[in-house]
Design an enzyme around this catalytic site. Structure first.
Site, PDB file in Angstrom:
ATOM      1  N   ARG A  49      49.732  77.791  43.142  1.00 58.38           N
ATOM      2  CA  ARG A  49      49.764  79.101  43.788  1.00 58.38           C
ATOM      3  C   ARG A  49      48.339  79.550  44.098  1.00 58.38           C
ATOM      4  NH1 ARG A  49      47.110  81.881  40.750  1.00 58.38           N
ATOM      5  NH2 ARG A  49      47.225  83.641  42.194  1.00 58.38           N
ATOM      6  N   GLY A  50      48.250  80.650  44.866  1.00 60.90           N
ATOM      7  CA  GLY A  50      46.962  81.121  45.356  1.00 60.90           C
ATOM      8  C   GLY A  50      46.752  80.594  46.756  1.00 60.90           C
ATOM      9  N   ARG A  86      55.149  77.900  52.544  1.00 60.38           N
ATOM     10  CA  ARG A  86      54.865  79.323  52.303  1.00 60.38           C
ATOM     11  C   ARG A  86      54.495  79.974  53.636  1.00 60.38           C
ATOM     12  NH1 ARG A  86      53.616  80.615  46.963  1.00 60.38           N
ATOM     13  NH2 ARG A  86      54.106  82.733  47.652  1.00 60.38           N
ATOM     14  N   GLN A 187      51.457  87.558  37.424  1.00 61.61           N
ATOM     15  CA  GLN A 187      50.245  86.757  37.623  1.00 61.61           C
ATOM     16  C   GLN A 187      49.015  87.435  37.035  1.00 61.61           C
ATOM     17  OE1 GLN A 187      52.506  87.454  40.054  1.00 61.61           O
ATOM     18  NE2 GLN A 187      52.678  85.791  41.543  1.00 61.61           N
ATOM     19  N   ASP A 228      46.274  87.222  51.497  1.00 62.89           N
ATOM     20  CA  ASP A 228      46.924  85.988  51.940  1.00 62.89           C
ATOM     21  C   ASP A 228      46.857  85.829  53.452  1.00 62.89           C
ATOM     22  OD1 ASP A 228      48.756  84.581  49.595  1.00 62.89           O
ATOM     23  OD2 ASP A 228      48.292  86.669  49.199  1.00 62.89           O
ATOM     24  N   ASN A 238      49.020  90.954  51.040  1.00 64.42           N
ATOM     25  CA  ASN A 238      48.641  90.462  49.721  1.00 64.42           C
ATOM     26  C   ASN A 238      49.845  90.634  48.796  1.00 64.42           C
ATOM     27  OD1 ASN A 238      46.587  89.378  47.939  1.00 64.42           O
ATOM     28  ND2 ASN A 238      46.545  91.366  46.934  1.00 64.42           N
ATOM     29  N   LYS A 239      49.696  90.186  47.567  1.00 65.43           N
ATOM     30  CA  LYS A 239      50.791  90.268  46.603  1.00 65.43           C
ATOM     31  C   LYS A 239      51.396  91.669  46.593  1.00 65.43           C
ATOM     32  CE  LYS A 239      52.030  87.519  44.674  1.00 65.43           C
ATOM     33  NZ  LYS A 239      53.140  86.608  45.062  1.00 65.43           N
TER      34      LYS A 239
END
Length: 340
Positions: A49-50, A86, A187, A228, A238-239
């Protein structure tokens, strides 16, 4: 391919290996990855992830397949399949586009391997540039709030937003970090707390819904988050939960910074409204799973809305910290992002 080693991704002795981030912080397990199907599974289950790391892990797998003698057609199919894993993080698309170009060379196998190595090394360098630039925005005794995980686990280098914090802590030993737990997959609680502890940077873990009261109490000086995908107008994904923080920061007049490499820019995307938002499994919200097993706390039949990301509009951002510089609203309004 030469030896490449990062905190959660490495290529050694002809093997692509990734650290299982879903099992952190209590268990460090490395997966030896040899196929597109395996890498796809590792990405979809967030073991890898990331945004930057996803692109790099996929790139190293394609380079490994090139070394194993896969044909140009097979490598092209591998790139397409990995790119689709993704939909929100543009870094993956950037990496796959670079490999597609390399694939057109006469010695395509060597070109793909060379390009994958270059992508890895570039990420290390741009992380250092972001961290150096962003650390200049931090002052002694700052209390900094961050969301999700943006450190060395998510990149080949020291990280994006957390990389800034890492460098700033080396200059100001008295800074303190507020760590959002980052629901639903934690996270922040699992990974950011883990990294800050390893770096010996003072931090306090909070539930996501505690951020507003901290800001109201004057206990947050600055906010640094990753991204992202950044649209041409400065909006960014983003998250999920990032937008909440930006709105709260705007109300409380707290500087809000987004830290990301130029590989996160998507100039072909006019605004945040065009960014595709990945929807994830209901089970991530109705319970929790890990090395300990599974705990279900919501009714089995509960209806769930689970977007992995949200979009923060440019007007709520104090500055964009890229590896090419720090850009302010007037710069972004003038179209500077399209030229970096």
């Amino acid at each position: 391919m030469k030896e490449l080693v990062a905190r959660s991704l490495k290529y050694q002795a002809g093997r692509v290996q990734v650290l299982d981030q879903y099992l952190l912080p209590h268990e460090e397990t490395w997966h030896h990855c040899t196929s597109v199907a395996q890498m796809t599974s590792l990405i979809l289950t967030l073991k890898v992830r990331g945004a930057p790391l996803i692109g790099l892990a996929a790139s190293l797998l394609v380079a490994y397949l090139a070394e194993q003698g896969h044909s140009k057609t097979q490598l092209s199919e591998a790139i397409d399949e990995l790119e689709a894993t993704r939909p929100t993080a543009v870094n993956l698309m950037h990496c796959m586009a670079r490999l597609r170009t390399a694939l057109q060379q006469q010695d395509f196998a060597l070109a793909v391997v060379t390009e994958a190595e270059r992508l890895f090394e570039e990420d290390c360098a741009l992380c250092d540039r972001m961290a150096t630039l962003g650390a200049q925005l931090v002052e002694p005794s700052d209390n900094i709030l961050t969301h999700c995980n943006t450190g060395a686990l998510a990149t080949a280098g020291v990280g994006t937003a957390l990389g800034v914090i890492h460098h700033a802590a080396r200059q100001h030993a008295d800074i303190h970090i507020w760590v959002d737990e980052t629901r639903p997959l934690l996270q922040g609680g699992r990974l950011t707390a883990y990294e800050l502890a390893r770096w010996q940077i003072p931090y306090t873990l909070i539930c996501d819904n505690m951020a507003a009261s901290l800001m109201a109490a004057g206990k947050v000086d600055k906010i640094f988050v990753g991204a992202d995908r950044i649209a041409a107008n400065g909006d960014f994904a983003n998250k999920v939960g990032t937008y909440n923080l930006a709105v709260l920061a705007h109300y409380h007049k707290i500087p809000f910074y987004v830290v990301a490499p130029v590989t996160t820019l998507d100039i072909g995307c006019a605004s945040g409204a065009e960014i595709p938002i990945e929807q994830r499994a209901e089970s991530e919200v109705t319970g929790v799973s890990g090395s300990f097993g599974h705990c279900q706390w919501a009714p089995v039949q509960a209806q769930v809305y689970n977007p992995a990301f949200d979009v923060t509009p440019a007007e709520l951002i104090t500055a964009w910290v890229l590896d090419t510089g720090v850009y302010y609203p007037q710069d972004v309004a003038a179209g500077v992002l399209g030229t970096v």
